[in-house]
Design an enzyme around this catalytic site. Sequence first.
Site, PDB file in Angstrom:
ATOM      1  N   GLU A   1     -13.763 -36.888  29.024  1.00 40.60           N
ATOM      2  CA  GLU A   1     -13.842 -37.769  27.913  1.00 40.60           C
ATOM      3  C   GLU A   1     -15.385 -37.873  27.681  1.00 40.60           C
ATOM      4  OE1 GLU A   1     -12.250 -41.525  29.859  1.00 40.60           O
ATOM      5  OE2 GLU A   1     -10.503 -40.391  29.837  1.00 40.60           O
TER       6      GLU A   1
ATOM      7  N   LYS B   1     -13.340 -46.608  33.881  1.00 36.97           N
ATOM      8  CA  LYS B   1     -13.582 -46.107  32.353  1.00 36.97           C
ATOM      9  C   LYS B   1     -14.286 -47.326  31.901  1.00 36.97           C
ATOM     10  CE  LYS B   1     -10.057 -42.891  32.720  1.00 36.97           C
ATOM     11  NZ  LYS B   1      -9.229 -41.875  31.894  1.00 36.97           N
TER      12      LYS B   1
HETATM   13  P1  PGA Z   1      -5.672 -41.415  34.751  1.00 37.72           P
HETATM   14  O1  PGA Z   1      -7.238 -41.114  34.409  1.00 37.72           O
HETATM   15  O2  PGA Z   1      -5.447 -41.602  36.165  1.00 37.72           O
HETATM   16  O3  PGA Z   1      -5.530 -42.874  33.684  1.00 37.72           O
HETATM   17  O4  PGA Z   1      -5.154 -40.138  34.007  1.00 37.72           O
HETATM   18  C1  PGA Z   1      -7.898 -40.156  35.358  1.00 37.72           C
HETATM   19  C2  PGA Z   1      -9.211 -40.257  35.118  1.00 37.72           C
HETATM   20  O5  PGA Z   1      -9.647 -40.001  33.827  1.00 37.72           O
HETATM   21  O6  PGA Z   1     -10.247 -40.109  36.020  1.00 37.72           O
END
Ligand code: PGA
Length: 261
Positions: A98, A12
């Site tokens: 997202e 991210k």
């Molecule tokens: P997370 O995120 O493992 O922090 O839940 C997964 C993703 O959004 O790809």
Amino acid sequence: MARIPMVAGNWKMNGSVDFTREFLGQLTTTAGEENAVETLLLLPYLYLQTAQQLLNSSNVAWGAQNVSEYAEGAYTGEISGNMLRDFACSYVLVGHSERRSTYLETNSQVAAKFFQAINTGIKPILCVGETLEDRNNATTFNVIEQQLHAVFENSQFKNCMGSGFIIAYEPVWAIGTGKVATPEQVQEIHAFIRQILAKYDNNVANVTRILYGGSVKPENAMEIFKQKDIDGGLVGGASLHSDIFREVISICNRFCLQSTC
Ligand code: PGA
């Protein structure tokens, strides 16, 4: 048919040049031993060059978290598939929740991104998943079907059959929340996704990897990987700690060596 499992880390909007260098150095020292699994890092655009330099002769692949739906032109701030190719990206995420929720990407935009990736020789990882509201309203299957159909019903999809695209199921309510879908819940959706794909091409449905994402960590990884239609994980938060991420990779590797995958 055997599908090589994948553990993909999605950083991210995290990291720095120094962090990237240090992390990749640590990853390549051990990831080479875990060779029943394909390891992938999905990095912020600005660190792709560092990845290309440091991962080039390793068996860790790298890619981006998003791509423009357009090939080129007056799209200020966007990054095209060809630009990602310049940094030897093998994969790109499209339609991460997202992007869908914060940047209001629609199913048709996500489909356009999917085909841009394919057209530039990059394998898209198509993310699908329901919100908590969808699950409570019992519309999970409809929502996922619509997200898939936006791509599969497009006339360009028939040319994507041998491309090695991946699907990632990420229930929105399990992302970054610490709440994990139960392995049975995930398996049910993965089987559903594979069934939909089989309507287009049975062989492609058998070889296409479907990853699970949503709070994957060492504590739950084995139970998730054991499910028949789960071909690895898309790991967010836990991919930012190299020791934890390496542990997830080695759990997946261990599982593969013990089983038939
Ligand atoms: P997370 O995120 O493992 O922090 O839940 C997964 C993703 O959004 O790809």
